[in-house]
Design a protein around this motif. Structure first.
Motif, PDB file in Angstrom:
ATOM      1  N   VAL A 169      11.206   7.060  -1.167  1.00  0.00           N
ATOM      2  CA  VAL A 169      11.477   5.692  -1.032  1.00  0.00           C
ATOM      3  C   VAL A 169      12.335   5.191   0.055  1.00  0.00           C
ATOM      4  CG1 VAL A 169      12.170   3.564  -2.472  1.00  0.00           C
ATOM      5  CG2 VAL A 169      10.707   5.400  -3.570  1.00  0.00           C
ATOM      6  N   ARG A 170      13.617   6.033   0.145  1.00  0.00           N
ATOM      7  CA  ARG A 170      14.454   5.621   1.155  1.00  0.00           C
ATOM      8  C   ARG A 170      13.688   5.814   2.651  1.00  0.00           C
ATOM      9  NH1 ARG A 170      19.565   8.941  -1.665  1.00  0.00           N
ATOM     10  NH2 ARG A 170      20.253   7.317  -3.231  1.00  0.00           N
ATOM     11  N   SER A 171      13.011   6.742   2.866  1.00  0.00           N
ATOM     12  CA  SER A 171      12.623   6.988   4.174  1.00  0.00           C
ATOM     13  C   SER A 171      11.466   5.864   4.261  1.00  0.00           C
ATOM     14  CB  SER A 171      11.860   8.273   4.086  1.00  0.00           C
ATOM     15  OG  SER A 171      12.847   9.312   3.871  1.00  0.00           O
ATOM     16  N   ALA A 172      10.969   5.508   3.216  1.00  0.00           N
ATOM     17  CA  ALA A 172       9.816   4.300   3.434  1.00  0.00           C
ATOM     18  C   ALA A 172      10.767   3.027   3.822  1.00  0.00           C
ATOM     19  CB  ALA A 172       9.071   4.029   2.390  1.00  0.00           C
ATOM     20  N   VAL A 173      11.732   2.783   2.964  1.00  0.00           N
ATOM     21  CA  VAL A 173      12.646   1.697   3.124  1.00  0.00           C
ATOM     22  C   VAL A 173      13.032   1.569   4.631  1.00  0.00           C
ATOM     23  CG1 VAL A 173      14.855   0.295   2.591  1.00  0.00           C
ATOM     24  CG2 VAL A 173      13.026   1.325   0.815  1.00  0.00           C
ATOM     25  N   THR A 174      13.592   2.569   5.406  1.00  0.00           N
ATOM     26  CA  THR A 174      14.121   2.865   6.639  1.00  0.00           C
ATOM     27  C   THR A 174      13.035   2.534   7.577  1.00  0.00           C
ATOM     28  OG1 THR A 174      15.586   4.766   5.854  1.00  0.00           O
ATOM     29  CG2 THR A 174      14.905   4.379   8.519  1.00  0.00           C
ATOM     30  N   PRO A 195       5.319  14.679  17.807  1.00  0.00           N
ATOM     31  CA  PRO A 195       4.418  13.844  17.437  1.00  0.00           C
ATOM     32  C   PRO A 195       3.678  14.799  16.258  1.00  0.00           C
ATOM     33  CG  PRO A 195       4.265  13.460  19.404  1.00  0.00           C
ATOM     34  CD  PRO A 195       4.885  14.620  19.415  1.00  0.00           C
ATOM     35  N   GLY A 196       3.560  16.112  16.460  1.00  0.00           N
ATOM     36  CA  GLY A 196       2.711  17.018  15.401  1.00  0.00           C
ATOM     37  C   GLY A 196       3.774  17.231  14.039  1.00  0.00           C
ATOM     38  N   ASP A 197       5.148  16.925  14.375  1.00  0.00           N
ATOM     39  CA  ASP A 197       6.003  17.555  13.421  1.00  0.00           C
ATOM     40  C   ASP A 197       6.622  16.462  12.600  1.00  0.00           C
ATOM     41  OD1 ASP A 197       5.699  19.960  14.426  1.00  0.00           O
ATOM     42  OD2 ASP A 197       7.485  19.753  15.740  1.00  0.00           O
ATOM     43  N   GLN A 198       6.039  15.288  12.754  1.00  0.00           N
ATOM     44  CA  GLN A 198       6.640  14.124  12.250  1.00  0.00           C
ATOM     45  C   GLN A 198       6.448  14.246  10.596  1.00  0.00           C
ATOM     46  OE1 GLN A 198       5.165  10.245  13.678  1.00  0.00           O
ATOM     47  NE2 GLN A 198       5.138  11.028  15.652  1.00  0.00           N
ATOM     48  N   ASP A 199       7.262  13.675   9.797  1.00  0.00           N
ATOM     49  CA  ASP A 199       7.114  13.659   8.430  1.00  0.00           C
ATOM     50  C   ASP A 199       6.309  12.178   7.917  1.00  0.00           C
ATOM     51  OD1 ASP A 199       7.655  13.614   5.858  1.00  0.00           O
ATOM     52  OD2 ASP A 199       9.849  13.559   5.707  1.00  0.00           O
ATOM     53  N   GLU A 200       5.587  12.683   7.039  1.00  0.00           N
ATOM     54  CA  GLU A 200       4.621  11.553   6.697  1.00  0.00           C
ATOM     55  C   GLU A 200       5.357  10.330   6.244  1.00  0.00           C
ATOM     56  OE1 GLU A 200       1.431  12.976   4.243  1.00  0.00           O
ATOM     57  OE2 GLU A 200       0.394  14.002   5.855  1.00  0.00           O
ATOM     58  N   ALA A 260      11.075  11.647  -5.053  1.00  0.00           N
ATOM     59  CA  ALA A 260      10.454  10.170  -4.928  1.00  0.00           C
ATOM     60  C   ALA A 260      11.461   9.244  -4.452  1.00  0.00           C
ATOM     61  CB  ALA A 260      10.124   9.735  -6.374  1.00  0.00           C
ATOM     62  N   LEU A 261      12.723   9.487  -4.867  1.00  0.00           N
ATOM     63  CA  LEU A 261      13.934   8.552  -4.361  1.00  0.00           C
ATOM     64  C   LEU A 261      14.214   8.828  -2.843  1.00  0.00           C
ATOM     65  CD1 LEU A 261      16.376   6.551  -4.824  1.00  0.00           C
ATOM     66  CD2 LEU A 261      17.654   8.513  -5.400  1.00  0.00           C
ATOM     67  N   THR A 262      13.876   9.959  -2.425  1.00  0.00           N
ATOM     68  CA  THR A 262      14.046  10.371  -0.984  1.00  0.00           C
ATOM     69  C   THR A 262      13.055   9.569  -0.060  1.00  0.00           C
ATOM     70  OG1 THR A 262      15.340  12.569  -1.402  1.00  0.00           O
ATOM     71  CG2 THR A 262      14.257  12.207   0.746  1.00  0.00           C
ATOM     72  N   ARG A 284       0.717  -1.197   0.189  1.00  0.00           N
ATOM     73  CA  ARG A 284      -0.026  -0.076  -0.014  1.00  0.00           C
ATOM     74  C   ARG A 284       0.738   1.241  -0.025  1.00  0.00           C
ATOM     75  NH1 ARG A 284      -2.971  -2.877   4.131  1.00  0.00           N
ATOM     76  NH2 ARG A 284      -1.806  -1.504   5.886  1.00  0.00           N
ATOM     77  N   ASP A 285       1.872   1.374   0.793  1.00  0.00           N
ATOM     78  CA  ASP A 285       2.646   2.340   1.030  1.00  0.00           C
ATOM     79  C   ASP A 285       3.355   2.890  -0.501  1.00  0.00           C
ATOM     80  OD1 ASP A 285       2.186   2.680   3.405  1.00  0.00           O
ATOM     81  OD2 ASP A 285       4.180   2.232   4.542  1.00  0.00           O
ATOM     82  N   LEU A 286       3.953   1.697  -0.978  1.00  0.00           N
ATOM     83  CA  LEU A 286       4.752   1.934  -2.338  1.00  0.00           C
ATOM     84  C   LEU A 286       3.749   2.241  -3.381  1.00  0.00           C
ATOM     85  CD1 LEU A 286       7.146  -1.087  -2.337  1.00  0.00           C
ATOM     86  CD2 LEU A 286       7.735   1.350  -1.854  1.00  0.00           C
ATOM     87  N   HIS A 287       2.474   1.811  -3.325  1.00  0.00           N
ATOM     88  CA  HIS A 287       1.457   1.986  -4.256  1.00  0.00           C
ATOM     89  C   HIS A 287       1.061   3.640  -4.255  1.00  0.00           C
ATOM     90  CE1 HIS A 287      -2.574   2.663  -5.974  1.00  0.00           C
ATOM     91  NE2 HIS A 287      -2.211   1.994  -6.979  1.00  0.00           N
ATOM     92  N   ASP A 288       1.072   3.936  -2.850  1.00  0.00           N
ATOM     93  CA  ASP A 288       0.676   5.647  -2.928  1.00  0.00           C
ATOM     94  C   ASP A 288       1.761   6.409  -3.053  1.00  0.00           C
ATOM     95  OD1 ASP A 288      -1.876   4.540  -1.915  1.00  0.00           O
ATOM     96  OD2 ASP A 288      -1.566   4.520   0.155  1.00  0.00           O
ATOM     97  N   LEU A 289       2.859   5.948  -2.583  1.00  0.00           N
ATOM     98  CA  LEU A 289       4.014   6.934  -2.780  1.00  0.00           C
ATOM     99  C   LEU A 289       4.467   6.903  -4.300  1.00  0.00           C
ATOM    100  CD1 LEU A 289       6.504   8.157  -1.759  1.00  0.00           C
ATOM    101  CD2 LEU A 289       7.743   6.096  -1.491  1.00  0.00           C
ATOM    102  N   LEU A 290       4.647   5.638  -5.139  1.00  0.00           N
ATOM    103  CA  LEU A 290       5.159   5.614  -6.378  1.00  0.00           C
ATOM    104  C   LEU A 290       3.998   5.890  -7.399  1.00  0.00           C
ATOM    105  CD1 LEU A 290       7.713   3.024  -6.022  1.00  0.00           C
ATOM    106  CD2 LEU A 290       8.095   5.308  -6.218  1.00  0.00           C
ATOM    107  N   GLY A 291       2.765   5.562  -7.276  1.00  0.00           N
ATOM    108  CA  GLY A 291       1.693   5.732  -8.111  1.00  0.00           C
ATOM    109  C   GLY A 291       1.469   7.083  -8.672  1.00  0.00           C
TER     110      GLY A 291
END
Length: 404
Positions: free
Chosen positions: A252-257, A387-392, A248-250, A203-210
């Motif tokens: 994806v790297r955050s998502a992989v982390t 918590p309110g400053d978190q990067d999505e 997008a690369l940035t 789901r994350d990759l679909h939302d992120l890369l789609g």
């Protein structure tokens, strides 16, 4: 000498044991050791040798029927460990029959009935059915003792030992069944967790890369149309494509982390299943705190290593884990009541320390002989955002309140 025994004799013994007793039973050498009780069959001869036969009222037993009965008993005994269902019941009844047949010539042949009582607990079926088989075996013994006019204490002693053996075997079987169920639950939880993680990643990759790839395709197509009519506009679109691709690369790297980050809550649930499967009571308490992914990963891996050491080496009965937090620091405390003592810094402990120190933290291990081991992992929270400053794009996890 010892090396020769390990490399030549032990493998041969294990092969023979595997032929006699299936490894799936998980009994090891116990059935072999239990054959030591056959020595009771020779007590009448020993008492006669000491001249105690007449005084005790125990009749002298000829030796050759006893030896023949043992030769008949042993194949049936080992067959009882290989069979289930009706064949196991037949082995149990055959052993009881050997005891009944030998009782007129050897009062200590009630030993065979003890073995039969042990098999009655393992022959399968509901507990009341197995108790019925035990009662039938003891009823046959009582009848024969009355007919032979043996002292009643022979029946009473046999009953006490047979009931103890029966319920001891029943307890062993129930514990093994519960351990198997816990292991299956453990495996199922891991499977479901992995499935949920795969679905989340999808789901994350679909939302992120789609959206990003659709935008890249549209801007690339637009740049291709503008390249002849308006080269400057085409160049702007290509620069925009480059920017979008880098963003997008940035992401994806955050998502992989986030994907690689081990979850502390999931690790605690896994630890509880692992320890309780091994008979260790495990409790934990978590402070409600938002952890950066890298901190949570290190704490989860520290907990995993500590719990593995408890399960393998500590011989503990109780263990607990606590997560404590203040403004600047989070502390994971894992404690057990095992044997403790000097700890050799192996790969697990060294890796634990290196991961913690890489984030500016520190690890302390307190281990007292006979009083258990306590591990303190301190990690700073200086870089933690609100918590309110978190990067999505950087997933974080809010731990639940205290749990047991």
């Amino acid at each position: 000498m010892l090396r020769s025994i390990r490399t030549t004799i032990m493998p041969t013994l294990l092969r023979w044991r595997g032929r006699l007793i299936p490894e799936s039973r998980g009994l090891g050498w116990t059935p072999i050791f239990l054959l030591g009780y056959l020595v009771f069959l020779f007590l009448p001869a020993v008492l006669a040798w000491f001249g105690e036969t007449n005084r005790s009222g125990i009749p002298m037993a000829p030796l050759w029927p006893t030896l023949i009965s043992i030769a008949v008993f042993l194949p049936i005994y080992f067959a009882g460990y290989r069979y289930n269902g009706i064949k196991a019941i037949a082995c149990m009844l055959a052993i009881a029959a050997i005891g009944y047949a030998m009782l007129p010539s050897n009062v200590f042949a009630n030993t065979y009935l003890i073995y039969a009582a042990g098999f009655a607990a393992t022959c399968g079926g509901a507990l009341w059915k197995r108790i019925g088989w035990l009662s039938a075996i003891l009823a046959g013994l009582l009848l024969e003792i009355v007919l032979l006019r043996y002292p009643l204490f022979v029946f009473l002693v046999t009953t006490i030992v047979a009931v103890a053996v029966f319920f001891g075997n029943h307890h062993f079987i129930e514990n093994r069944r519960k351990r198997a169920e816990l292991q299956l639950s453990h495996d199922e939880i891991r499977r479901l967790a992995a499935l949920a993680e795969r679905e989340r990643i999808g789901r994350d990759l679909h939302d992120l890369l789609g959206h990003t790839l659709s935008l890249v395709a549209l801007k690339s197509e637009l740049a291709g149309k503008l390249i002849d009519r308006d080269p400057q506009a085409a160049r702007r679109e290509l620069n925009e494509v480059t920017r979008v691709a880098r963003d997008a690369l940035t992401q994806v790297r955050s998502a992989v982390t986030g994907i690689r980050a081990a979850g502390l809550a999931a690790e605690l649930a896994s630890a509880r299943l692992l320890l309780e499967t091994g008979g260790v009571d495990f409790r934990y308490e978590l402070a409600p705190v938002v952890l950066p992914p890298e901190v949570e990963t290190v704490l989860a891996m520290t907990l995993r290593e500590a719990v593995t050491n408890i399960e393998r080496h500590a011989r503990a009965r109780h263990a607990q884990a606590q997560l404590l937090s203040d403004v600047d620091e989070v502390v994971l405390r894992v404690e057990d009541d095992g044997r403790g003592g000097a700890i050799s810094p192996g790969n697990g402990l060294c890796g634990m320390r290196e991961r913690i120190e890489a984030l500016g933290g520190r690890l302390r291990v307190d281990s007292t002989p006979g009083r258990g081991t306590c591990i303190h992992a301190h990690l700073p929270l200086r870089n933690q955002s609100q918590p309110g400053d978190q990067d999505e794009a950087t997933p974080r996890m809010t731990l639940p309140p205290a749990a047991a």
